[in-house]
Design a protein around this motif. Sequence first.
Motif, mmCIF file in Angstrom:
data_model
loop_
_atom_site.group_PDB
_atom_site.id
_atom_site.type_symbol
_atom_site.label_atom_id
_atom_site.label_comp_id
_atom_site.label_asym_id
_atom_site.label_seq_id
_atom_site.Cartn_x
_atom_site.Cartn_y
_atom_site.Cartn_z
ATOM 1 N N ARG A 76 1.119 -1.451 0.169
ATOM 2 C CA ARG A 76 0.000 0.169 0.007
ATOM 3 C C ARG A 76 0.652 0.948 0.112
ATOM 4 O O ARG A 76 0.822 2.383 -0.364
ATOM 5 C CB ARG A 76 -0.626 0.058 1.132
ATOM 6 C CG ARG A 76 -1.953 -1.207 1.104
ATOM 7 C CD ARG A 76 -3.182 -0.584 1.881
ATOM 8 N NE ARG A 76 -4.504 -1.877 1.753
ATOM 9 C CZ ARG A 76 -4.034 -2.385 3.104
ATOM 10 N NH1 ARG A 76 -3.736 -2.267 4.144
ATOM 11 N NH2 ARG A 76 -5.168 -3.564 2.647
ATOM 12 N N GLY A 77 1.955 1.119 0.429
ATOM 13 C CA GLY A 77 3.086 2.685 0.050
ATOM 14 C C GLY A 77 3.099 3.259 -0.871
ATOM 15 O O GLY A 77 4.075 4.192 -1.178
ATOM 16 N N TYR A 78 2.989 2.056 -2.456
ATOM 17 C CA TYR A 78 3.349 2.932 -3.683
ATOM 18 C C TYR A 78 2.336 3.458 -3.980
ATOM 19 O O TYR A 78 1.266 2.782 -3.558
ATOM 20 C CB TYR A 78 4.018 2.305 -4.743
ATOM 21 C CG TYR A 78 5.295 0.867 -3.760
ATOM 22 C CD1 TYR A 78 6.236 1.637 -4.069
ATOM 23 C CD2 TYR A 78 5.023 -0.176 -3.561
ATOM 24 C CE1 TYR A 78 7.319 1.101 -3.838
ATOM 25 C CE2 TYR A 78 5.998 -1.370 -2.957
ATOM 26 C CZ TYR A 78 7.591 0.109 -3.244
ATOM 27 O OH TYR A 78 8.502 -0.737 -2.491
ATOM 28 N N LEU A 79 1.992 4.291 -4.797
ATOM 29 C CA LEU A 79 1.327 5.161 -5.377
ATOM 30 C C LEU A 79 0.605 4.641 -6.598
ATOM 31 O O LEU A 79 1.801 4.666 -7.594
ATOM 32 C CB LEU A 79 1.018 6.631 -5.580
ATOM 33 C CG LEU A 79 0.141 7.548 -5.682
ATOM 34 C CD1 LEU A 79 -1.462 7.067 -5.202
ATOM 35 C CD2 LEU A 79 0.656 8.590 -5.764
ATOM 36 N N VAL A 80 0.276 3.857 -7.214
ATOM 37 C CA VAL A 80 0.157 2.597 -8.129
ATOM 38 C C VAL A 80 -1.664 2.548 -8.584
ATOM 39 O O VAL A 80 -1.533 2.719 -9.812
ATOM 40 C CB VAL A 80 0.335 1.387 -8.089
ATOM 41 C CG1 VAL A 80 2.304 1.024 -7.483
ATOM 42 C CG2 VAL A 80 -0.345 0.603 -7.320
#
Length: 742
Positions: A57-61
């Motif tokens: 969830r830490g990645y803005l994808v």
Amino acid sequence: MDLPVDEWKSYVFQKWSLLPKSTQVTISTAETLSDIFLHSSLLLQPEDEMFLQNLSRGYLVEKDPNAPLFYREEGNKKFQQKDYMGATVLYSKGISHSRPHTADISLCYANRSAALFHLGQHEMCLKDIMSAQMHGYPERLQPKMMLRKAECLVTLGRRQEASQTISDLESSFAAKPTLTAAQFQILQTNLCRLKMKAQEKESLTETFPAALTKALEDMDLKGENGQVPSASSSVSLRTDPLRGRYLVATKDILPGELLVKEDAFVSVLHPGEMPPLCHLESKWDTRVTNGDLYCHRCLDHTLATVPCDGCSYAKYCSHDCMQQAWDLYHSVECSLGGLLLTLGVFCHIALRSTLVARFEDASKVIRKLCGEIRNRDTCSPERETLVQTLTCDLGGESENKGKMLEPPVPGCDLNGKYESNYNAVFHLLPHTGNHSPEHRFLCALSVSALCRRLEAAGCYKPAAAVPPGSGSELDVWGVAMLKHVLQLHCNAQAITTIQHTGSKENSVTNSRQVRLATGIFPVISLLNHSCSPNTSVSFISTVATVRASQQIGKGQEILHCYGPHQSRMRAAERQQKLRSQYFFDCSCAACQNEKHSAATGPRWEAFCCRSCGALMQGDDVLICGSTSCTESVSRDHLISRLQDLQQQVGMARKLLRNDKPEGAIQLLLGCQRDAQSFLSGEHSLVGEMEDDLAQAYAALGDWQKSATHLQKSLQVVEVRHGPSSVEMGHELFKLAQLFFNG
Ligand SMILES: [Zn+2]
Ligand SMILES: [Zn+2]
Ligand SMILES: [Zn+2]
Ligand SMILES: [Zn+2]
């Protein structure tokens, strides 16, 4: 980046250390990949999946509805500063976060078209104007954009379309009382100017760089090889127990000859430095990454990216690429972006390989996988596996059975053909036994987690019936993915590109080789390693070409460097790296030679005597190499002098960047005097200073002096990297630019 992120790695290693001894033993001594996979998979608990999900969830994808406005405004700032390149990338980021058919996306496209126009990218500008219109660009803003369109068409010499656009514009002005008199005046003036320009304009010929790129792409193999279709007829595939599979020259080969031209079976673009969001100040990252500049599928460089409709991280060079990627693999990968970034590039390639394999004969692939799963020995494709694989392949063609007597080369089909396909990928060695038990557990657990997500998302549709006793189809693919992850350790090929650094005002540009993606190339994987190879590899898009870098005699082996090159590392360092990553001891010519020569250290790190100038020798205390001299000095002292000097050079570079070449030259000349008293003339810092001086003189327009310094830098680069290195090529290219300017 290849392996999972550190947090997940240490989490799994800890989990491993807490397992009961008996379980550890079961997994460590498991004889097949399928046993390793199934045992590990059973140990994956919901809390492990939760932990992984939180990391992902830490990645803005995903598309963030608030991001487009932010990026558009940031882009506008750059635009006002006339940084059109920077603006383009920020508008692209805005586009990738917008939903289709929204004001957001149309405004971002329109703004990007303006930036591209200023960059002289007229074709791309036209495409963006079309996209802006397609997504519902507001009527009231249209005239300005249409004017830009007409201007592009005029510049491109498309006169008919230009006139049409101009007359459309005129009639729409006439029908539009909404414009103020002043606005109308401006548009009228612009139109008149355009009309005149359109009349003068002759049609344009194709620009040179485009023509050159095309010529390179069209370059084909001299004669195709019947056995290995991606290789030239000058080489042939051999196998022996010691070297495994390898390629040899079947005739004398000249330097520069194209030996292999192979498209990656799959490749995955490196996202670049993309730290998880928690490490960033702002929620949205404004830095330029690979993903902003290169197509997610074909790796072509592009400023006008087309984003996936479903996520914000996959961007393409065209709608075609987007569609192809979607059909082949992205429909499954789209929602898994965060997880794939967390698990690393190797897992991503493993997944994509199995997704692409479904499009070859899926049921054949499954049967092959099941054969492998039941097989006892997984460390190498032993005869047994081969026979089994072959039996699968055989079907009913009995006339080929005679050939069974002589086992074919692994990865070849029945006719002995080695093609760049899944069959060949499947036979690359996973070296299972060489990996540590913890590492195998990490890979198995990561792949299991990926399989669980695939199952939960329901994106894995059964392709074929699995023979009984082999587990579910997803398990079968899971084992295959585990095999691929392990194979990649030794068989991953870095896809590189040349990136130009330094501002465009600089007449002499710097360039460096950067890693763009990782891919699997079954044919290139046939090449064995040498620290002084006789070939060089380069890439256009996802296509790799291998050329002879020197003369290769008939019967000689074709060799390629896996990374540790003799000009970049000392023998001991190379051996260590090759052993840990590729599990072998190198005995290439360069390694043999170095074993015999004295270990005085490389010349580009050497210190020299302050009284007589001879090279200093020794470890902690260095003694002058000249017998008639008694000078000695501690290494620590020399290291601290070197650090001081590096700091000074750093300051000079800062001056150079800030447009103060005179100051930089003053400082650098002082540094040079200092360097002469303790560094060897071939020390890499001495070379770098010469290079900096060359740039400073070039900035002042003194080509003569600039060239003199660059030639000195060239000598150092040659000592360090060799006469036929990429680095040498870059320096020579700079010198050519200087001579041209002068
Ligand atoms: Zn593309
Ligand atoms: Zn997507
Ligand atoms: Zn070697
Ligand atoms: Zn001396």
